[in-house]
Design a protein around this motif. Structure first.
Motif, PDB file in Angstrom:
ATOM      1  N   ASP A 117      45.855  27.342  37.930  1.00 37.93           N
ATOM      2  CA  ASP A 117      44.482  28.003  38.068  1.00 37.93           C
ATOM      3  C   ASP A 117      44.705  29.608  38.598  1.00 37.93           C
ATOM      4  O   ASP A 117      45.006  29.750  39.817  1.00 37.93           O
ATOM      5  CB  ASP A 117      43.829  27.313  39.389  1.00 37.93           C
ATOM      6  N   ARG A 118      44.328  30.247  37.670  1.00 36.34           N
ATOM      7  CA  ARG A 118      44.735  31.811  38.132  1.00 36.34           C
ATOM      8  C   ARG A 118      43.520  32.571  38.080  1.00 36.34           C
ATOM      9  O   ARG A 118      43.532  33.711  38.582  1.00 36.34           O
ATOM     10  CB  ARG A 118      45.502  32.353  36.750  1.00 36.34           C
ATOM     11  N   SER A 119      42.390  31.786  38.728  1.00 38.69           N
ATOM     12  CA  SER A 119      41.330  32.289  39.148  1.00 38.69           C
ATOM     13  C   SER A 119      41.161  32.432  40.608  1.00 38.69           C
ATOM     14  O   SER A 119      40.302  33.352  41.148  1.00 38.69           O
ATOM     15  CB  SER A 119      40.109  31.445  38.834  1.00 38.69           C
ATOM     16  N   ARG A 120      42.279  31.976  41.323  1.00 32.06           N
ATOM     17  CA  ARG A 120      42.188  32.049  43.007  1.00 32.06           C
ATOM     18  C   ARG A 120      43.640  32.222  43.255  1.00 32.06           C
ATOM     19  O   ARG A 120      44.558  31.486  42.604  1.00 32.06           O
ATOM     20  CB  ARG A 120      41.321  31.162  43.521  1.00 32.06           C
ATOM     21  N   SER A 125      47.606  27.874  41.837  1.00 29.55           N
ATOM     22  CA  SER A 125      47.931  28.830  40.744  1.00 29.55           C
ATOM     23  C   SER A 125      49.310  28.337  40.070  1.00 29.55           C
ATOM     24  O   SER A 125      49.673  29.049  38.953  1.00 29.55           O
ATOM     25  CB  SER A 125      47.822  30.173  41.173  1.00 29.55           C
ATOM     26  N   TRP A 145      52.010  37.216  38.346  1.00 27.89           N
ATOM     27  CA  TRP A 145      50.709  36.960  37.823  1.00 27.89           C
ATOM     28  C   TRP A 145      50.675  37.366  36.383  1.00 27.89           C
ATOM     29  O   TRP A 145      50.981  38.343  36.106  1.00 27.89           O
ATOM     30  CB  TRP A 145      49.711  37.581  38.485  1.00 27.89           C
ATOM     31  N   PRO A 150      43.820  37.582  41.664  1.00 28.49           N
ATOM     32  CA  PRO A 150      42.726  37.353  42.275  1.00 28.49           C
ATOM     33  C   PRO A 150      42.620  38.298  43.497  1.00 28.49           C
ATOM     34  O   PRO A 150      43.376  38.314  44.146  1.00 28.49           O
ATOM     35  CB  PRO A 150      42.450  35.999  42.242  1.00 28.49           C
ATOM     36  N   ASP A 151      41.388  38.676  43.590  1.00 33.48           N
ATOM     37  CA  ASP A 151      40.959  39.120  45.024  1.00 33.48           C
ATOM     38  C   ASP A 151      41.288  38.162  46.249  1.00 33.48           C
ATOM     39  O   ASP A 151      41.184  37.100  46.231  1.00 33.48           O
ATOM     40  CB  ASP A 151      39.431  39.514  44.893  1.00 33.48           C
ATOM     41  N   SER A 153      39.465  37.517  48.443  1.00 32.96           N
ATOM     42  CA  SER A 153      38.310  36.636  48.825  1.00 32.96           C
ATOM     43  C   SER A 153      38.284  35.262  48.199  1.00 32.96           C
ATOM     44  O   SER A 153      37.532  34.467  48.591  1.00 32.96           O
ATOM     45  CB  SER A 153      36.983  37.546  48.247  1.00 32.96           C
ATOM     46  N   SER A 154      39.297  35.122  47.189  1.00 35.43           N
ATOM     47  CA  SER A 154      39.590  33.861  46.705  1.00 35.43           C
ATOM     48  C   SER A 154      40.270  32.759  47.414  1.00 35.43           C
ATOM     49  O   SER A 154      40.417  31.542  47.061  1.00 35.43           O
ATOM     50  CB  SER A 154      40.210  33.964  45.098  1.00 35.43           C
ATOM     51  N   ILE A 155      40.729  33.071  48.622  1.00 38.01           N
ATOM     52  CA  ILE A 155      41.422  32.181  49.385  1.00 38.01           C
ATOM     53  C   ILE A 155      40.306  31.631  50.123  1.00 38.01           C
ATOM     54  O   ILE A 155      39.475  31.957  50.777  1.00 38.01           O
ATOM     55  CB  ILE A 155      42.354  33.207  50.642  1.00 38.01           C
ATOM     56  N   PRO A 156      40.473  30.419  50.148  1.00 45.94           N
ATOM     57  CA  PRO A 156      39.640  29.399  50.710  1.00 45.94           C
ATOM     58  C   PRO A 156      39.550  29.432  52.365  1.00 45.94           C
ATOM     59  O   PRO A 156      40.477  30.255  52.914  1.00 45.94           O
ATOM     60  CB  PRO A 156      40.037  27.815  50.587  1.00 45.94           C
TER      61      PRO A 156
END
Length: 169
Positions: A117-120, A125, A145, A150-151, A153-156
């Motif tokens: 998952d490369r969106s976060r 990932s 990557w 990702p930014d 902000s993608s970290i939970p």
């Protein structure tokens, strides 16, 4: 210095670019592609189960093996062209993660791309093959990557923690 670059459909350009950027001028660069041995085995097994073993000329597993080998050679050629440096191309078939580890046995650096998952950001990932390779690599690993990371902000958010009990003296 030997640099092994794991070439995987969809993510290989980032690995090749990283090799060009990070490999020393006199590095031996090895481009490695691994075809999954299970694909042809599934085709062989399905054919044998459905039509029996009496018609080996019609077995689609052989065609799957041939197509996989041709695809690997094309991909390795594209990677070598993009690299633009002398390199060795290695096409292997087997258990993907174990073949990559074997190819990196005497390497000084292994370049791997994130393939999950490369969106976060985070452990998801990495797909199962790359996770195994990173965990078992016999050399340093450069993890890249395939596109921009990702930014942050993608970290939970961190999990809530229970309040600390009062200290008694």
């Amino acid at each position: 210095m030997t640099v092994v670059v794991w070439i995987v459909e969809g993510t290989w350009p980032a690995c090749v670019d990283a090799a060009r950027a990070h490999a020393a001028d006199r590095s031996d660069i090895v481009l490695v592609h691994v075809a999954d041995e299970e694909l042809a085995a599934i085709a062989h097994g399905a054919f044998a189960g459905l039509l029996g073993r009496g018609h080996p000329a019609q077995d689609p597993g052989s065609r799957v093996e041939q197509l996989a080998a041709e695809s690997a050679q094309r991909l390795l050629q594209q990677a070598a062209d993009r690299l633009g440096l002398p390199c060795t191309r290695l096409a292997a078939t087997g258990r993907i993660e174990r073949e990559v580890i074997a190819a990196a046995q005497d390497a000084d650096l292994l370049i791997v791309a994130r393939d999950g998952d490369r969106s976060r950001l985070g452990p998801h990932s990495l797909g199962p093959h790359s996770r195994f390779v990173i965990d078992h690599a016999p050399c340093p690993v450069l993890l890249v990557w395939p596109e921009s990371a990702p930014d942050l902000s993608s970290i939970p958010a961190p999990p809530p923690h229970p309040p600390h009990p009062p200290h008694h003296r």
